[in-house]
Design a protein around this motif. Structure first.
Motif, PDB file in Angstrom:
ATOM      1  N   ASP A 288      15.871  12.323 -97.700  1.00 48.91           N
ATOM      2  CA  ASP A 288      16.006  13.287 -96.601  1.00 48.91           C
ATOM      3  C   ASP A 288      14.818  14.242 -96.504  1.00 48.91           C
ATOM      4  O   ASP A 288      14.858  15.201 -95.732  1.00 48.91           O
ATOM      5  CB  ASP A 288      17.291  14.105 -96.774  1.00 48.91           C
ATOM      6  N   THR A 327      19.051   3.144 -98.784  1.00 46.16           N
ATOM      7  CA  THR A 327      19.390   4.458 -98.236  1.00 46.16           C
ATOM      8  C   THR A 327      18.204   5.056 -97.490  1.00 46.16           C
ATOM      9  O   THR A 327      18.362   5.610 -96.383  1.00 46.16           O
ATOM     10  CB  THR A 327      19.824   5.409 -99.363  1.00 46.16           C
ATOM     11  N   GLN A 328      17.013   4.940 -98.069  1.00 42.14           N
ATOM     12  CA  GLN A 328      15.821   5.498 -97.430  1.00 42.14           C
ATOM     13  C   GLN A 328      15.587   4.875 -96.051  1.00 42.14           C
ATOM     14  O   GLN A 328      15.339   5.594 -95.076  1.00 42.14           O
ATOM     15  CB  GLN A 328      14.601   5.283 -98.322  1.00 42.14           C
ATOM     16  N   GLN A 330      17.731   3.227 -94.174  1.00 39.55           N
ATOM     17  CA  GLN A 330      18.847   3.514 -93.267  1.00 39.55           C
ATOM     18  C   GLN A 330      18.638   4.843 -92.552  1.00 39.55           C
ATOM     19  O   GLN A 330      19.107   5.033 -91.423  1.00 39.55           O
ATOM     20  CB  GLN A 330      20.161   3.524 -94.036  1.00 39.55           C
ATOM     21  N   LYS A 331      17.913   5.742 -93.207  1.00 36.73           N
ATOM     22  CA  LYS A 331      17.634   7.051 -92.615  1.00 36.73           C
ATOM     23  C   LYS A 331      16.409   7.024 -91.708  1.00 36.73           C
ATOM     24  O   LYS A 331      15.988   8.061 -91.183  1.00 36.73           O
ATOM     25  CB  LYS A 331      17.479   8.096 -93.719  1.00 36.73           C
TER      26      LYS A 331
END
Length: 391
Positions: A288, A327-328, A330-331
């Protein structure tokens, strides 16, 4: 007593005269001399030498002895660039005594010069021009994670003191480097000054930390004294945490002490070699935080050593690393940028990583250049990457 005072005064006067003479007893040779056609002439006074050559990232050229023991040679026309070199005299390496401009790369020094032919070429970008200049500061900051106080270099763009908030680029060095590498070998301040003045890059703060968790600062600049620099930082010191784990201390300090735009959209991280590996790891550890990620000739932390092991395992990452990368991506970072030279020893490492990204469908941009694991490429990558940021 008067005689003793007079003798002491004479000693002081003699010492002072010698010091002044040292100041003015300057080598009167011009070397290097950058000629209008892009050729460069080197000169060295070495009357007792048998063989002399100049060795640089433009090749090796034998020099010829002339009158008074002055050795000379002239290169072919060179492309716009910053070049490094040294002399080799009877088999021993020697810096050019006529050139005060030099850079340290780990434990060795080389002289430097710049060739430029037109405004905007690489030599011009790496030089100091008549444009507004940013400021470069050496800043000490607390690192609670590493339980010490550390030093980083911070560039603030021209106009920063007039107010406003700015995006931040975290710019990381390679193995053997430190917080001074990008401002000396990398010409980061000159590149940013010139690109910002041309309107090609957004004004930004650039943070260049020391990526060696076992070193608080560059060699000679912290309490370990004047030790010989090495590829591993201060090898005798054992850190209590990793560079990636301690990166939060840097971001926290910068956001607290500088007028930053403290959001993911306004942060970027990039680095060369080891610093590219840190950029890879930090951006996946903190998904994030960074909207722009640049891997320059990066050492990517794969869980395999070669293609044979990759084929046997079927994957180049641990399950935890795979989860973090998923996760990275997907963001949806705005830019995931990979660049490397065709002859770089890390080429296969990067190729395996790109094949993994392709299989997963994770978007990235790829730049491939000539050459290997060299600063000439990394300056190009910074020039290109910085123009893509915060737009």
């Amino acid at each position: 007593m008067r005689k003793l005072i007079s003798t002491f005064a004479l000693v002081l006067l003699t010492a002072g005269t010698w010091a002044q003479q040292a100041l003015f007893d300057v080598n009167n040779l011009t070397s290097p001399e950058v000629n209008a056609d892009g050729t460069v002439t080197f000169r060295l006074h070495a009357p007792k030498a048998v063989t002399v050559s100049v060795v640089g990232d433009f090749g090796s050229i034998d020099m010829k002895e002339g009158k008074g023991g002055i050795w000379t040679c002239t290169t072919p026309s060179l492309e716009p660039e910053m070049y490094s070199y040294h002399f080799r005299v009877d088999g021993s390496d020697l810096l050019d005594p006529s050139n005060v401009y030099r850079c340290r790369d780990i434990a060795s020094f080389a002289n430097i010069f710049i060739v430029t032919k037109t405004e905007g070429d690489k030599g011009w970008l790496y030089g100091v021009n008549k444009v507004p200049h940013g400021n470069v500061s050496k800043v000490w900051y607390p690192s609670p994670t590493l339980k010490t106080t550390r030093r980083m270099t911070v560039y603030t763009p021209a106009g920063y003191d007039e107010g406003g908030r700015y995006p931040v680029l975290y710019l990381l060095h390679g193995a053997g480097g430190d917080e001074e590498a990008w401002v000396t070998l990398g010409r980061a301040a000159q590149i940013l000054d010139n690109l910002i003045a041309q309107g090609k890059a957004k004004p930004m703060i650039v943070v260049m930390p020391n990526g060696n968790a076992n070193s608080d600062a560059a060699p000679g600049e912290w309490d370990k004294g004047m030790y010989k620099p090495s590829f591993r930082g201060h090898a005798e010191s054992k850190p209590v945490a990793t560079t990636e784990e301690a990166f939060k201390d840097i971001v926290s300090y910068v956001d607290k002490h500088y007028r930053t735009l403290a959001s993911k959209k306004q942060r970027a991280v990039c680095g060369l070699s080891m610093g590219g590996g840190h950029s890879f790891a930090v951006s996946s550890l903190y998904p994030d935080w960074f909207n722009y990620v640049g891997l320059f000739s990066a050492y990517v932390h794969l869980d395999v050593k070669d293609r044979a092991e990759l084929q046997a395992k079927g994957c180049c990452f641990t399950p935890e690393s795979e989860r973090m990368l998923q996760t990275q991506f997907q963001k949806k970072p705005a830019l995931y940028w990979i660049a490397i030279g065709k002859d770089d020893f890390l080429y296969d490492n990067n190729k395996m990583y790109r094949e993994y990204l392709d299989r997963k469908g994770y978007p990235y941009e790829y730049v491939e250049t000539d050459g290997g694991h060299i600063w000439r490429n990394w300056r190009i990558y910074l020039t290109q990457f910085s123009q893509r940021l915060f737009k």
